[in-house]
Structure formats: structure tokens, C-alpha cells
Design a protein around this motif. Structure first.
Motif, mmCIF file in Angstrom:
data_model
loop_
_atom_site.group_PDB
_atom_site.id
_atom_site.type_symbol
_atom_site.label_atom_id
_atom_site.label_comp_id
_atom_site.label_asym_id
_atom_site.label_seq_id
_atom_site.Cartn_x
_atom_site.Cartn_y
_atom_site.Cartn_z
ATOM 1 N N GLY A 125 6.014 3.475 8.630
ATOM 2 C CA GLY A 125 6.354 2.835 7.389
ATOM 3 C C GLY A 125 7.436 3.896 6.715
ATOM 4 N N VAL A 126 7.285 4.066 5.518
ATOM 5 C CA VAL A 126 8.284 4.781 4.520
ATOM 6 C C VAL A 126 7.755 6.085 3.999
ATOM 7 N N TRP A 177 -0.827 -0.541 8.531
ATOM 8 C CA TRP A 177 -0.462 -1.506 7.388
ATOM 9 C C TRP A 177 -0.306 -0.813 5.971
ATOM 10 N N VAL A 178 -0.584 0.530 6.169
ATOM 11 C CA VAL A 178 0.205 1.584 4.947
ATOM 12 C C VAL A 178 1.667 1.322 4.788
ATOM 13 N N ASP A 179 2.046 0.945 3.731
ATOM 14 C CA ASP A 179 3.541 0.859 3.896
ATOM 15 C C ASP A 179 4.375 2.149 3.641
ATOM 16 N N PHE A 180 3.915 2.943 2.513
ATOM 17 C CA PHE A 180 4.532 4.051 2.043
ATOM 18 C C PHE A 180 3.620 5.265 2.350
ATOM 19 N N ILE A 240 0.908 -1.249 0.009
ATOM 20 C CA ILE A 240 -0.151 0.013 -0.007
ATOM 21 C C ILE A 240 0.809 1.251 -0.113
#
Lengths: 143, 237
Positions: free
Chosen positions: B96-97, B72-75, B60
């Protein structure tokens, strides 16, 4: 002819069973990153250039005498600070922001390969990695 | 600040990009009372998260406020200096990133080593619209959502699902799925400017072998196949 068809069918069934029995490869996490504190420099302040000559700020902007303008404290050289009156803001204020640690960690798979995973075990990489590549990826994502 | 050498981690994989359009609340069947509570700020943006569980396991990229939906959002991708200044503290809590093409990160005035871990991708000076194939750059396309498609491509995605890319107001006049900011309907719409890049993105995607699906059936973007989230998850044609 009929026999060979049966044999083929048997083989296909056997193959299906074998595919179903493939063990699921899971990952166990091995590393975590620590939180960091961010020190952000002072924000923009409002200034007035005192009487005298026009002055050029470090960002190239020219300010005339009595001109009221906004600028970061770093844009006014300390040696010339007495030529300016601070109208609004704190030229020494430093904001501290605590940055959360990266969610990613390296996880070792049961097959000896490595993943970069989040706390729920979700892999960020689609293809399993060697240890060195996993370490490089973790560094690329979390620093 | 040195631009980020984006790792190709989703080799021919799939990526979902969450934009700001209000249609995501319909796509995930979020109850009206929850939407109302989020809009009135009685509930955090993450109140939508349980309804979006079906995509938690996907790769995501959240555009702007979408990073607050959950970890759960990666970026988190953003392109506006102003947005960063307004949401800097909340963004610091994202695990995340963080990736940006905001011009402020290109200048030496931003301290790259201050621990905020913002990855910088420059706006491609030679190609303002489309998908960038030049490493370290994105095509800005005049909006962060469309620019995030370049990031997904650099990460290796070959199937990109766009969520909340409505590019128009909903029947109730909402421009976003939250009320952190809203477009003023009285002002000239920015949507025509935002829409300009998508035909070029579609052409670039076709050439680069990237499949893009629009999971906003009511979207004003008409260059990608439109499907519901359910249909995409079920693999329906």
C-alpha cells in the motif's frame, strides 16, 4: 383523486423495479507496477577521534581528541578519514532491501471511466476518474 | 525531502484508522488461542485478518504495526524514526502507501528517490494538536494514531472510525494487540500525553464537518461517540 393515488403508487413500484435493475459497474485491471530494489546507505558507526585538534563534523558536531562517538560515514569527509579510527560498524556496508511493488493498478470501468484498484478490485478512489486523472493518482500513490 | 501533495480521493467518504490498542481483538471476536499465538509470535499479525473481513472493503489507514494485518490495509502511517528503523524491511514488503511525519524524512540525509516510496507530511510547526488544515502537514498530537486523523482529513474523509484507540492498558496489562513492543507498566505512562490532543481534534472535526466515531468502547478518549464495530457496520445510532 383515488385514481391518481393508484397511478402514483404504480409509478413508485415501477421506479423501484428500475432501480433494482441497474447493472453493477465492474472494473478490469490494466496496469501493474514492478518491484524496486532499495539501496540503503551504510548505517551509523562508532569512531574515535585520533590525537590532535578538535574536529567539526559535517553535521556541525564538534569532536575532541580521543572522543568516542557515533556518526554516519557520510558525516566524516573522506579527506579527513585518517584522523579517525573506526571502532565499530562497516563504513562501506550497503544494505539492499527489495521493495514490494505497489498493489495499485488502473482499472477500466464498464461505463468508460477509470478507477485505481487493488488486487481484490477495491477502489482507492470514491469517485470514478477520467483516464488522465487515474494515471496521475496511480503515480501519486505508487511512486 | 519534498512533502506529499495528498490527493483528495475520499471525497466526503469514510475511513477507518487502526491503532495499536488491544481492544480490536474483542471488537472482531478474535479467539483467545489466536491472540495468544500472535502475542507469542507463533502466528504472524495477519492471523487476525480473517476475523476482520467485515472491514476489508473499507478505506483503511493502519498505524505502525497495523500494516502487517494484510494487504487490505491501504495506507501505513507512522511518526517515529525509531519505529521505521526497526521495521524497515517488513515495511518494504507492504504494497500500500507508506506515509510518515517522522522528522528523519524532512532532512536531506534521507534519499527520497531510493525507491522506498515513503510519502512525507511535515509536522505542523504552528499547531501541534488537533487536525491540520494546512496542505502537506499533520498535527503530531504526540502520537502517530492521532496524527493519522490529519492524513484521513487530507484524503477527504468526512467520517472517520477509530479502531484500537484505547489509550490505556487492558485488564491484563497489555498496551497493544501485538507484542512487537509493549509499554512498561513500571514506567510513567505516556497515555496522558497521548490524550491531550483529542479534545482539540474533536473541536476541529466539528468545525470541519468531520464525524469521528470511537470503535473502542473501553477507550480513555471520551470526546467522540463510542460504538462497537458491529453497531457502526450495521449503521446503528
Amino acid at each position: 383523486m383515488a385514481e391518481s393515488k393508484v397511478t402514483k403508487k404504480k409509478k413508485a413500484v415501477k421506479k423501484k423495479v428500475v432501480e433494482k435493475k441497474e447493472p453493477e459497474i465492474t472494473t478490469s485491471k490494466t496496469e501493474v507496477i514492478t518491484p524496486q530494489i532499495v539501496v540503503t546507505p551504510p548505517g551509523m558507526c562508532t569512531w574515535r577521534k585520533k590525537e590532535g585538534a578538535t574536529f567539526r563534523l559535517s553535521n556541525g558536531k564538534k569532536v575532541k581528541p580521543n572522543e568516542v562517538f557515533k556518526a554516519y560515514p557520510r558525516e566524516i569527509p573522506p579527506a579527513f578519514r585518517d584522523l579517525f579510527e573506526l571502532l565499530e560498524g562497516d563504513e562501506n556496508a550497503v544494505e539492499r532491501v527489495i521493495t514490494a511493488p505497489s498493489k495499485f493498478a488502473i482499472g477500466e470501468r464498464e461505463d468508460g471511466m477509470f478507477d485505481v484498484v487493488d488486487p481484490d478490485g477495491k477502489c482507492i478512489n470514491d469517485v470514478p476518474l477520467g483516464k488522465e486523472d487515474a494515471e496521475k493518482l496511480l503515480l501519486a500513490l505508487s511512486t | 525531502m519534498r512533502a506529499w501533495n495528498t490527493p483528495k480521493i475520499w471525497d466526503k467518504g469514510e475511513c477507518w484508522i487502526i491503532g495499536g490498542g488491544p481492544s480490536i481483538t474483542q471488537q472482531f471476536h478474535i479467539p483467545e488461542n489466536v491472540i495468544e499465538a500472535v502475542r507469542e509470535k507463533r502466528l504472524p499479525l495477519s492471523a487476525y485478518s480473517p476475523y476482520m473481513e467485515s472491514i476489508h472493503s473499507k478505506h483503511i489507514i493502519g498505524v505502525n504495526m497495523a500494516f502487517q494485518l494484510g494487504n487490505w490495509v491501504d495506507f501505513c502511517f507512522f511518526g517515529d524514526d525509531g519505529w521505521f528503523r526497526d521495521h524497515r524491511k517488513e515495511l518494504a514488503q507492504f504494497t500500500g502507501v507508506r506515509v510518515s511525519c517522522a522528522p528523519m524524512f524532512s532532512k536531506n540525509t534521507y534519499h527520497a528517490d531510493n525507491g522506498e516510496r515513503i510519502k512525507y507530511l511535515a509536522q505542523d510547526p504552528k499547531k501541534s494538536h488537533g487536525i491540520s488544515e494546512v496542505p502537506y502537514t499533520v498535527c503530531w498530537n504526540a502520537n502517530s494514531g492521532a496524527a493519522a486523523i490529519s492524513l484521513a482529513s487530507h484524503l477527504g474523509a468526512k467520517k472517520i472510525v477509530l479502531l484500537g484507540f484505547d489509550m490505556q492498558l487492558d485488564p491484563n496489562g497489555n498496551s497493544h494487540w501485538h507484542k512487537e513492543y509493549q509499554m512498561n507498566p513500571a514506567k510513567r505512562s505516556v497515555f496522558p500525553r497521548h490524550l491531550r490532543g483529542f479534545p482539540i481534534i474533536a473541536a476541529d472535526a466539528k468545525r470541519m464537518g468531520i464525524e469521528i466515531l470511537n470503535a473502542s468502547p473501553e477507550s480513555a478518549i471520551d470526546v467522540f461517540p463510542k460504538m462497537t464495530v458491529e453497531a457502526i457496520l450495521n449503521g446503528s445510532p
